[in-house]
Design a protein around this motif. Structure first.
Motif, PDB file in Angstrom:
ATOM      1  N   GLY A 113      -1.292  11.802   6.535  1.00  0.00           N
ATOM      2  CA  GLY A 113      -1.611  12.117   5.146  1.00  0.00           C
ATOM      3  C   GLY A 113      -0.517  12.943   4.499  1.00  0.00           C
ATOM      4  N   GLY A 114       0.087  13.854   5.294  1.00  0.00           N
ATOM      5  CA  GLY A 114       1.239  14.588   4.780  1.00  0.00           C
ATOM      6  C   GLY A 114       2.383  13.652   4.456  1.00  0.00           C
ATOM      7  N   GLY A 115       2.603  12.661   5.339  1.00  0.00           N
ATOM      8  CA  GLY A 115       3.635  11.664   5.063  1.00  0.00           C
ATOM      9  C   GLY A 115       3.334  10.863   3.811  1.00  0.00           C
ATOM     10  N   PHE A 116       2.063  10.490   3.636  1.00  0.00           N
ATOM     11  CA  PHE A 116       1.646   9.763   2.432  1.00  0.00           C
ATOM     12  C   PHE A 116       1.918  10.581   1.183  1.00  0.00           C
ATOM     13  N   ALA A 117       1.495  11.857   1.205  1.00  0.00           N
ATOM     14  CA  ALA A 117       1.698  12.710   0.037  1.00  0.00           C
ATOM     15  C   ALA A 117       3.179  12.922  -0.240  1.00  0.00           C
ATOM     16  N   GLY A 118       3.960  13.123   0.841  1.00  0.00           N
ATOM     17  CA  GLY A 118       5.382  13.342   0.664  1.00  0.00           C
ATOM     18  C   GLY A 118       6.096  12.131   0.099  1.00  0.00           C
ATOM     19  N   SER A 119       5.812  10.957   0.659  1.00  0.00           N
ATOM     20  CA  SER A 119       6.481   9.751   0.166  1.00  0.00           C
ATOM     21  C   SER A 119       6.022   9.402  -1.249  1.00  0.00           C
ATOM     22  N   LEU A 120       4.741   9.652  -1.565  1.00  0.00           N
ATOM     23  CA  LEU A 120       4.241   9.380  -2.911  1.00  0.00           C
ATOM     24  C   LEU A 120       4.903  10.299  -3.924  1.00  0.00           C
ATOM     25  N   ALA A 121       4.965  11.595  -3.603  1.00  0.00           N
ATOM     26  CA  ALA A 121       5.606  12.543  -4.511  1.00  0.00           C
ATOM     27  C   ALA A 121       7.081  12.219  -4.684  1.00  0.00           C
ATOM     28  N   ALA A 122       7.745  11.872  -3.580  1.00  0.00           N
ATOM     29  CA  ALA A 122       9.176  11.560  -3.651  1.00  0.00           C
ATOM     30  C   ALA A 122       9.443  10.347  -4.537  1.00  0.00           C
ATOM     31  N   TYR A 130       1.648   1.903   3.171  1.00  0.00           N
ATOM     32  CA  TYR A 130       1.588   1.957   4.636  1.00  0.00           C
ATOM     33  C   TYR A 130       0.977   3.276   5.106  1.00  0.00           C
ATOM     34  N   PHE A 131       1.431   4.393   4.528  1.00  0.00           N
ATOM     35  CA  PHE A 131       0.919   5.702   4.916  1.00  0.00           C
ATOM     36  C   PHE A 131      -0.558   5.851   4.582  1.00  0.00           C
ATOM     37  N   ASN A 176      12.871  -8.624  -7.053  1.00  0.00           N
ATOM     38  CA  ASN A 176      13.056  -8.354  -8.489  1.00  0.00           C
ATOM     39  C   ASN A 176      12.137  -7.234  -8.983  1.00  0.00           C
ATOM     40  N   THR A 177      12.168  -6.125  -8.254  1.00  0.00           N
ATOM     41  CA  THR A 177      11.310  -5.011  -8.607  1.00  0.00           C
ATOM     42  C   THR A 177      12.153  -3.749  -8.773  1.00  0.00           C
ATOM     43  N   THR A 178      11.531  -2.588  -8.744  1.00  0.00           N
ATOM     44  CA  THR A 178      12.216  -1.329  -8.999  1.00  0.00           C
ATOM     45  C   THR A 178      12.300  -0.493  -7.724  1.00  0.00           C
ATOM     46  N   ASP A 179      13.157   0.522  -7.749  1.00  0.00           N
ATOM     47  CA  ASP A 179      13.250   1.431  -6.612  1.00  0.00           C
ATOM     48  C   ASP A 179      11.907   2.104  -6.338  1.00  0.00           C
ATOM     49  N   ALA A 180      11.218   2.496  -7.414  1.00  0.00           N
ATOM     50  CA  ALA A 180       9.920   3.167  -7.249  1.00  0.00           C
ATOM     51  C   ALA A 180       8.925   2.252  -6.548  1.00  0.00           C
ATOM     52  N   ALA A 181       8.923   0.964  -6.902  1.00  0.00           N
ATOM     53  CA  ALA A 181       8.022   0.014  -6.249  1.00  0.00           C
ATOM     54  C   ALA A 181       8.404  -0.183  -4.792  1.00  0.00           C
ATOM     55  N   GLY A 182       9.712  -0.183  -4.510  1.00  0.00           N
ATOM     56  CA  GLY A 182      10.150  -0.290  -3.131  1.00  0.00           C
ATOM     57  C   GLY A 182       9.662   0.878  -2.289  1.00  0.00           C
ATOM     58  N   LYS A 183       9.733   2.087  -2.842  1.00  0.00           N
ATOM     59  CA  LYS A 183       9.245   3.257  -2.127  1.00  0.00           C
ATOM     60  C   LYS A 183       7.739   3.188  -1.923  1.00  0.00           C
ATOM     61  N   LEU A 184       7.018   2.513  -2.830  1.00  0.00           N
ATOM     62  CA  LEU A 184       5.564   2.412  -2.693  1.00  0.00           C
ATOM     63  C   LEU A 184       5.149   1.560  -1.496  1.00  0.00           C
ATOM     64  N   THR A 185       6.064   0.717  -0.962  1.00  0.00           N
ATOM     65  CA  THR A 185       5.727   0.003   0.268  1.00  0.00           C
ATOM     66  C   THR A 185       5.527   0.988   1.415  1.00  0.00           C
ATOM     67  N   LEU A 186       6.224   2.126   1.362  1.00  0.00           N
ATOM     68  CA  LEU A 186       6.002   3.196   2.332  1.00  0.00           C
ATOM     69  C   LEU A 186       4.677   3.893   2.066  1.00  0.00           C
ATOM     70  N   THR A 187       4.394   4.133   0.799  1.00  0.00           N
ATOM     71  CA  THR A 187       3.184   4.863   0.429  1.00  0.00           C
ATOM     72  C   THR A 187       1.930   4.091   0.814  1.00  0.00           C
ATOM     73  N   PHE A 216       5.399  17.142   8.463  1.00  0.00           N
ATOM     74  CA  PHE A 216       5.637  15.708   8.379  1.00  0.00           C
ATOM     75  C   PHE A 216       5.762  15.226   6.936  1.00  0.00           C
ATOM     76  N   SER A 217       5.227  15.988   5.998  1.00  0.00           N
ATOM     77  CA  SER A 217       5.447  15.659   4.593  1.00  0.00           C
ATOM     78  C   SER A 217       6.931  15.738   4.263  1.00  0.00           C
ATOM     79  N   GLY A 218       7.582  16.795   4.738  1.00  0.00           N
ATOM     80  CA  GLY A 218       9.018  16.908   4.520  1.00  0.00           C
ATOM     81  C   GLY A 218       9.786  15.793   5.186  1.00  0.00           C
ATOM     82  N   PHE A 219       9.414  15.483   6.430  1.00  0.00           N
ATOM     83  CA  PHE A 219      10.108  14.423   7.169  1.00  0.00           C
ATOM     84  C   PHE A 219      10.015  13.085   6.444  1.00  0.00           C
ATOM     85  N   HIS A 220       8.815  12.712   6.022  1.00  0.00           N
ATOM     86  CA  HIS A 220       8.660  11.409   5.386  1.00  0.00           C
ATOM     87  C   HIS A 220       9.183  11.407   3.951  1.00  0.00           C
ATOM     88  N   SER A 221       9.312  12.573   3.355  1.00  0.00           N
ATOM     89  CA  SER A 221       9.952  12.635   2.048  1.00  0.00           C
ATOM     90  C   SER A 221      11.408  12.202   2.155  1.00  0.00           C
TER      91      SER A 221
END
Length: 403
Positions: free
Chosen positions: A356-365, A57-58, A44-55, A229-234
């Motif tokens: 860290g590039g993956g973290f930044a990419g997924s966070l920005a995305a 982790y990164f 019962n959460t949001t898409d943004a919160a779901g994406k933060l499970t990736l962030t 890797f920022s692009g890849f994880h985005s």
């Protein structure tokens, strides 16, 4: 020039063990990628919160490497690997039984911290034993083994989702982690001699990291890894929401579409392995940058020409993955080449930049854009453009220093 430094393990054994350790990272991403929309609904959460499970982790993945690398320089690669993958198993079990988003965040953080050993230690094990073209060839073999996991994991995840729940996906991750612990305990040999180990102390750690961060020969290729890797994880974070939520693909159809990504990465690694014996790392990186530029442009142009087309997204994904397969081994070997005396710290810091590039990419995305498609069309060409500019600056620096 190729040089073998020691014979702790054969090239093949080093590649297999390193590849399986590294594969745990993408397993933890791609296995549950088809379930992200389901997790959002169940908790019962949001898409943004779901994406933060990736962030989350990164973030843990990146920070964990900064500790794992120096620990392995002091206590050896094998024992530290066993300890960190045991932590990964614990995090997987926490996530498996998570009743809420907060507990899932905790499990993902513990997972990310433990799995950080895969990237840091596999690179240190290669650098302990090999340099030059041989190191690039072995790192490319590691990448080839790595591709098996993202090829199988989304399909396995979709099958688990058909017959069970997303919780069971994390049980599978825990089982994979236990297998890695067993492999390190029974089949791996220590690659760092006792005489080559250095003290684990804040002074030594900060001194090593300061030396690495003040060396342009390390920093520039490490930054290139971060951008690629920022692009890849985005797009890893964005594609489930575009393909499943917006285009209406089922989790199984999504897994089939992602085979384009895997096939491209496998092809790229096969080509890179053949090229490593014929041309230097810098020329391979030049080819990779051209592919990143083409892929970044494709993310902008193809969806405009072919709206609602899955292949309009997956073709640029495939081009980007070929470029990523070229960049990874060459940039890693280039960054670590001059730092054999602190290979654990160097491997950890290259991993920190990469993840860290993956973290930044997924966070920005997940946070900077109002929808996933907009994020994709802005972030991908921007990542490619900055990578090209960074490489141009680095090569200009090298030319000036040589005159």
């Amino acid at each position: 020039m190729t040089k073998t430094i020691s014979a702790g393990m054969s090239a093949r054994r080093t590649a297999i063990i390193g590849g399986l350790m590294v594969a745990t990272g993408p397993l933890s991403l791609t296995l549950y990628a088809p379930a992200l929309p389901t997790i959002v609904d169940d908790l019962n959460t949001t898409d943004a919160a779901g994406k933060l499970t990736l962030t989350v982790y990164f973030a843990a993945f990146a920070l964990g490497q900064l500790i794992c690398g120096p620990l392995s320089d002091r206590y050896g690669r094998r024992s530290v690997g066993i300890a960190f993958f045991a932590i990964y198993v614990l995090g997987s079990l926490v996530a498996a039984f998570a009743p809420s988003l907060e507990v899932l965040f905790l499990g993902r953080f513990i997972q990310g911290f433990g799995v950080s050993a895969g990237v840091a230690l596999s690179r240190a094990m290669v650098r302990d034993q090999f340099v030059g073209a041989e190191a690039i060839r072995i790192l490319t073999m590691v990448n080839l083994i790595l591709t098996v996991t993202p090829a199988v994991a989304p399909t396995l995840g979709s099958v688990i989702l058909l017959f069970g729940s997303w919780h069971q996906m994390f049980v599978v991750m825990a089982g994979f982690g236990l297998a890695i612990v067993a492999m390190l305990g029974t089949n791996a040999r220590e690659t760092l001699p006792v005489a080559a180990r250095i003290p684990f102390s804040p002074r030594v750690i900060f001194s090593n990291y300061r030396a690495l961060l003040s060396a342009p020969d390390f920093v520039f290729p490490a930054l290139l890894l971060a951008l690629a890797f920022s692009g890849f994880h985005s797009f890893t974070a964005l594609l489930p929401f575009i393909l499943i939520d917006d285009m209406g693909l089922t989790p199984f159809q999504f897994a089939m579409a992602m085979l384009v990504q895997t096939a491209s990465f496998i092809s790229g690694n096969l080509i890179a392995s053949a090229l490593a014996a014929r041309m230097g790392g810098q020329r391979i990186i030049t080819l990779a940058l051209a592919l990143l530029a083409l892929g970044g442009l494709g993310f902008v142009v193809l969806p405009m020409l072919f709206p609602h087309s899955v292949m309009a997204l997956m073709v640029p994904v495939g081009v980007w993955m070929v470029g990523l397969a070229f960049i990874g081994p060459s940039a890693t070997a280039t960054a670590m080449a001059g730092f054999g005396s602190m290979a654990g710290a160097a491997g950890a810091l290259t991993g920190f930049f990469q993840v860290g590039g993956g973290f930044a990419g997924s966070l920005a995305a997940g946070t900077l854009f109002h929808d996933a498609q907009t994020a994709l069309t802005i972030m991908m060409p921007l990542s490619a453009l900055v990578a090209i500019g960074l490489t141009w600056i680095d090569r200009s620096r090298v030319r000036k220093s040589a005159t």
